[in-house]
Design an enzyme around this catalytic site. Structure first.
Site, mmCIF file in Angstrom:
data_model
loop_
_atom_site.group_PDB
_atom_site.id
_atom_site.type_symbol
_atom_site.label_atom_id
_atom_site.label_comp_id
_atom_site.label_asym_id
_atom_site.label_seq_id
_atom_site.Cartn_x
_atom_site.Cartn_y
_atom_site.Cartn_z
ATOM 1 N N ARG A 86 -2.321 20.410 25.681
ATOM 2 C CA ARG A 86 -1.521 19.461 26.329
ATOM 3 C C ARG A 86 -0.125 20.402 26.644
ATOM 4 O O ARG A 86 0.471 20.939 25.948
ATOM 5 C CB ARG A 86 -0.907 18.465 25.525
ATOM 6 C CG ARG A 86 0.107 17.597 26.248
ATOM 7 C CD ARG A 86 -0.419 16.710 27.216
ATOM 8 N NE ARG A 86 0.856 16.064 27.878
ATOM 9 C CZ ARG A 86 0.675 15.312 29.218
ATOM 10 N NH1 ARG A 86 -0.484 15.332 29.811
ATOM 11 N NH2 ARG A 86 1.709 14.361 29.232
ATOM 12 N N GLU A 141 -8.309 -3.353 -2.308
ATOM 13 C CA GLU A 141 -8.476 -3.019 -3.451
ATOM 14 C C GLU A 141 -7.089 -2.702 -4.074
ATOM 15 O O GLU A 141 -6.860 -1.722 -5.008
ATOM 16 C CB GLU A 141 -9.378 -1.575 -3.387
ATOM 17 C CG GLU A 141 -10.661 -1.720 -3.435
ATOM 18 C CD GLU A 141 -11.147 -2.256 -4.765
ATOM 19 O OE1 GLU A 141 -11.456 -3.633 -4.688
ATOM 20 O OE2 GLU A 141 -11.036 -1.861 -5.951
ATOM 21 N N GLY A 142 -6.074 -3.507 -4.238
ATOM 22 C CA GLY A 142 -4.976 -3.467 -4.731
ATOM 23 C C GLY A 142 -3.865 -2.956 -3.841
ATOM 24 O O GLY A 142 -4.110 -1.675 -3.285
HETATM 25 C C1 LIG Z 1 -9.712 -6.933 5.903
HETATM 26 C C2 LIG Z 1 -9.584 -7.386 4.321
HETATM 27 C C3 LIG Z 1 -10.727 -7.147 3.548
HETATM 28 C C4 LIG Z 1 -10.846 -7.580 2.207
HETATM 29 N N1 LIG Z 1 -11.905 -7.525 1.444
HETATM 30 C C5 LIG Z 1 -12.033 -7.961 0.222
HETATM 31 C C6 LIG Z 1 -13.356 -8.261 -0.586
HETATM 32 O O1 LIG Z 1 -14.469 -7.561 0.175
HETATM 33 N N2 LIG Z 1 -13.213 -8.707 -1.369
HETATM 34 C C7 LIG Z 1 -12.186 -9.182 -2.158
HETATM 35 O O2 LIG Z 1 -12.086 -10.026 -3.213
HETATM 36 N N3 LIG Z 1 -10.906 -9.049 -1.497
HETATM 37 C C8 LIG Z 1 -10.912 -8.647 -0.216
HETATM 38 N N4 LIG Z 1 -9.601 -8.371 0.438
HETATM 39 C C9 LIG Z 1 -8.621 -9.058 -0.282
HETATM 40 C C10 LIG Z 1 -7.622 -7.992 -0.650
HETATM 41 O O3 LIG Z 1 -8.054 -7.371 -1.851
HETATM 42 C C11 LIG Z 1 -6.131 -8.704 -0.968
HETATM 43 O O4 LIG Z 1 -5.580 -9.048 0.390
HETATM 44 C C12 LIG Z 1 -4.964 -7.877 -1.573
HETATM 45 O O5 LIG Z 1 -5.430 -7.782 -2.978
HETATM 46 C C13 LIG Z 1 -3.691 -8.564 -1.669
HETATM 47 O O6 LIG Z 1 -3.621 -9.871 -1.910
HETATM 48 P P1 LIG Z 1 -2.997 -10.844 -0.922
HETATM 49 O O7 LIG Z 1 -3.495 -10.809 0.453
HETATM 50 O O8 LIG Z 1 -3.247 -12.450 -1.543
HETATM 51 O O9 LIG Z 1 -1.655 -10.656 -0.956
HETATM 52 P P2 LIG Z 1 -0.400 -10.953 -2.024
HETATM 53 O O10 LIG Z 1 -0.975 -10.727 -3.226
HETATM 54 O O11 LIG Z 1 0.052 -12.343 -1.857
HETATM 55 O O12 LIG Z 1 0.673 -9.892 -1.655
HETATM 56 C C14 LIG Z 1 1.548 -9.972 -0.518
HETATM 57 C C15 LIG Z 1 2.606 -8.810 -0.829
HETATM 58 O O13 LIG Z 1 3.261 -9.070 -2.032
HETATM 59 C C16 LIG Z 1 3.277 -7.825 -2.682
HETATM 60 N N5 LIG Z 1 3.258 -8.344 -3.921
HETATM 61 C C17 LIG Z 1 2.275 -9.059 -4.642
HETATM 62 N N6 LIG Z 1 2.437 -9.201 -6.169
HETATM 63 C C18 LIG Z 1 3.730 -8.671 -6.202
HETATM 64 C C19 LIG Z 1 4.449 -8.515 -7.289
HETATM 65 N N7 LIG Z 1 4.358 -8.956 -8.660
HETATM 66 N N8 LIG Z 1 5.401 -7.779 -7.022
HETATM 67 C C20 LIG Z 1 6.012 -7.186 -5.969
HETATM 68 N N9 LIG Z 1 5.436 -7.059 -4.951
HETATM 69 C C21 LIG Z 1 4.102 -7.863 -4.892
HETATM 70 C C22 LIG Z 1 2.088 -7.184 -2.158
HETATM 71 O O14 LIG Z 1 2.158 -5.876 -2.672
HETATM 72 C C23 LIG Z 1 2.154 -7.328 -0.718
HETATM 73 O O15 LIG Z 1 2.795 -6.532 -0.060
HETATM 74 C C24 LIG Z 1 -9.670 -7.836 1.685
HETATM 75 C C25 LIG Z 1 -8.495 -8.204 2.476
HETATM 76 C C26 LIG Z 1 -8.492 -7.906 3.878
HETATM 77 C C27 LIG Z 1 -7.283 -7.970 4.714
#
Ligand SMILES: Cc1cc2nc3c(=O)[nH]c(=O)nc-3n(C[C@H](O)[C@H](O)[C@H](O)COP(=O)(O)OP(=O)(O)OC[C@H]3O[C@@H](n4cnc5c(N)ncnc54)[C@H](O)[C@@H]3O)c2cc1C
Length: 558
Positions: A270, A367-368
């Site tokens: 580019r 995965e966290g």
């Molecule tokens: C596309 C996709 C695929 C997935 N695949 C799977 C799967 O195959 N199997 C499965 O079991 N799960 C799966 N998940 C789930 C995924 O692991 C969770 O979405 C993730 O662990 C976060 O949980 P939550 O969405 O309930 O968010 P929450 O736990 O509600 O978190 C929301 C926000 O708050 C923050 N937070 C949470 N707790 C705290 C704390 N104590 N202190 C400070 N901040 C905090 C988090 O970091 C985040 O920013 C998937 C999710 C998506 C979107």
């Protein structure tokens, strides 16, 4: 462990398969249609086609018995192709993990053999609408069904959210509360009372099927309780965290590089202002070079952790968390910078980097989340700090000072500055009891990650110089190049640890005005600032390496 030759062949087959079945145009269309290419996923995990699932199944059940290092290599390669499809394959890895670590020999034989021989797809059902990061809050229940006083089965009720492969899997591992605590159950598709929703309409990884699950009086026989003992579910999930987080770390790494590997050739062609973008320092040193350094810091930590897991050092959950945190955050930054690097073209679907950016976004969530990683890392390393009376990171720093004597060019002395500064920040936090502020606790997790990754990258560069790097390690850069990358990242890490550390300790009232000068000196701020000397020339060199100009540059200066 898989032989190097077999691993190389598998990676090549994967690349060839992707070239044929998942070319860019196909991926763009699948993404636009929000469609999971089920046939492709089945062929990737199918015994008669690519057979990727064989890599992680133990040999006794018909697989290749791949270790953490092998799985990292495969995950990085899959992520370079498409993170959605990679997630589908990952879901079978994850779904079978509770079985691999916790099942009875009979259960392993049945299910792992079926994955190996039939290529059945699994899903991992942990998350619930109200239980995400805090899995302990799960509400799904598994009620005992008894006959003549004997438990013959379980009736499962509950809901699962965001389950990868949720709508396409053949079998599911589902976490539910038994009277003795959370436990994993294997539930087959089609079991009465078990259903899934429509696929979620997601921001990214649109080629991956994600769906909610509903379990209404789902009956399973007692032999579907993983391990045959109730209440082991959270331990079984914990036992593989190090390993599974490494897989997602490799996803961040692969996707980040996939984006940069589009930006780099683009910018070589580019022309703006009469010359290629690749010749403009303000472009390369902002958008390309620092992202390469961060990704390679993540790689160094991934490779080291994978080697240690394979050597039997345990599940290494904290190290897995550091690897995931660094590589996925770096992957996100790299993909975002790649959109910028392509300008308006980067903002369109056709050039793929915006898809990579949307896709890689998930890696800091599933995965966290990154915040949970920060907390995990910080809590664990805080214990090290307390147990060693503040010496843990000073001791590590001294090891890098020793390394510097043998390898003066790998940035080890600057990594040591980062580690010394980290020890000082943690000590001030201890004295001021600052970890009562959650924000400080989590920021420490970030600083730990930077300092440890700086050390890891220096060590990797030193090992490469000695010809002692793992034979399966990524060989993109030679020893001189990797040393430059290590110096660049170590400078960033040291500055971040010292300046952010100073900022947050001060912000939380951990240092008085009278103590400030002594604290600044203890952090080594002066030395860390002086260590920035030479950074521009290292960045120039790395840019030359990335654009294939390095040999020419050496020749000119000779
Ligand atoms: C596309 C996709 C695929 C997935 N695949 C799977 C799967 O195959 N199997 C499965 O079991 N799960 C799966 N998940 C789930 C995924 O692991 C969770 O979405 C993730 O662990 C976060 O949980 P939550 O969405 O309930 O968010 P929450 O736990 O509600 O978190 C929301 C926000 O708050 C923050 N937070 C949470 N707790 C705290 C704390 N104590 N202190 C400070 N901040 C905090 C988090 O970091 C985040 O920013 C998937 C999710 C998506 C979107």
């Amino acid at each position: 462990m898989i032989a190097k030759k077999t691993l190389k062949l598998s990676l090549k087959s994967l690349r060839d398969f992707a070239k044929k079945r998942l070319p860019d145009q196909e991926l763009i269309e699948l993404d636009a249609r929000d469609e999971c290419p089920l046939e492709v996923v089945r062929d990737m995990c199918g015994p008669k086609k690519l057979g990727l699932q064989l890599l992680f199944i133990p040999e006794e059940f018909g697989g290749f018995g791949g270790g953490a290092f092998d799985v990292y290599c495969v995950c990085e390669e899959m992520a370079r192709i498409d993170l959605g499809v990679a997630t589908s394959v990952l879901a079978t890895f994850l779904g079978s993990d509770p079985i691999t670590v916790g099942a009875t020999p009979e259960q392993k034989k049945v299910w792992l053999t079926r994955i190996a021989e039939e290529g059945i797809l699994f899903a991992y059902g942990a998350t619930e609408p109200e239980a995400g990061s805090d899995l302990g809050a799960l509400l799904s229940t598994a009620e005992r069904v008894t006959q003549d006083g004997r438990v013959v089965g379980y009736k499962i009720n509950g809901a699962k959210q965001w389950i990868s492969n949720g709508g396409i899997a053949d079998a599911y591992t589902v976490l539910a509360n038994t009277p003795s605590g959370p436990s994993w159950f294997i539930v087959e598709k089609g079991t009465p009372g078990f259903s899934h929703d429509e696929p979620e309409d997601k921001h990214g990884i649109r080629t991956s099927n994600t769906a909610a699950l509903s379990l209404s009086d789902v009956y399973v026989d007692a032999d579907r309780l993983v391990g045959g003992v109730e209440g082991q579910g959270l331990n079984q999930a914990q036992a593989v965290f190090g390993y599974t987080r490494l897989m997602v770390a490799a996803f961040g790494l692969g996707a980040g590089w996939a984006a940069l590997d589009r930006a780099i050739p683009y910018s070589a062609k580019r022309i703006q202002g009469g010359s290629p973008l690749s010749q403009k320092q303000g472009y390369t040193h902002k958008l390309i070079v620092p992202n390469v350094a961060r990704l390679e810091a993540g790689r160094a930590y991934i490779e080291e952790t994978a080697e240690r897991i394979d050597a039997g050092e345990g599940s290494l959950n904290t190290e897995g968390a550091i690897a995931k945190y660094m590589a996925t955050e770096a992957g996100n930054l790299a993909a975002d910078a790649s959109i910028q690097a392509l300008g308006g073209y980067g903002y369109t679907h056709e050039y793929m980097v915006e898809k990579v950016k949307r896709d890689v976004r998930i890696t800091t969530i599933y995965e966290g989340t990154s915040e949970i990683m920060e907390m995990t890392i910080s809590r664990d390393r805080w214990q090290f700090h307390l147990k060693t009376r503040g010496q843990h990171y000073h001791e590590q720093a001294r090891q890098f000072e020793t390394m510097h004597a043998r390898h003066p060019s790998v940035g080890a002395e600057v990594a040591a500055l980062a580690l010394h500064a980290l020890a000082e920040v943690m000590e001030k936090a201890r004295l001021g009891r600052l970890t009562r502020y959650q924000h400080i606790l989590l920021r420490l997790g970030e600083l730990v990650s930077y300092a440890e990754c700086a050390g890891s990258l220096s060590r990797r560069a030193a090992l490469l110089a000695e010809g002692r790097l793992n034979e399966k390690a990524n060989q993109r850069f030679d020893a001189t190049e990797l040393a430059a990358i290590a110096r660049i990242f170590a400078r960033e890490a040291a500055l971040k640890v010292a300046e952010d550390g100073l900022r947050w300790v001060t912000a939380a009232g951990g240092v008085s005005a009278a103590e400030m000068a002594d604290f600044e000196a203890a952090l080594g701020l002066g030395a860390i600032h002086r260590a920035q000397a030479g950074l521009i020339s290292d960045m120039d060199y790395l840019a030359d390496v990335l654009y294939g100009r390095a040999a020419k540059r050496v020749a000119l200066s000779a």
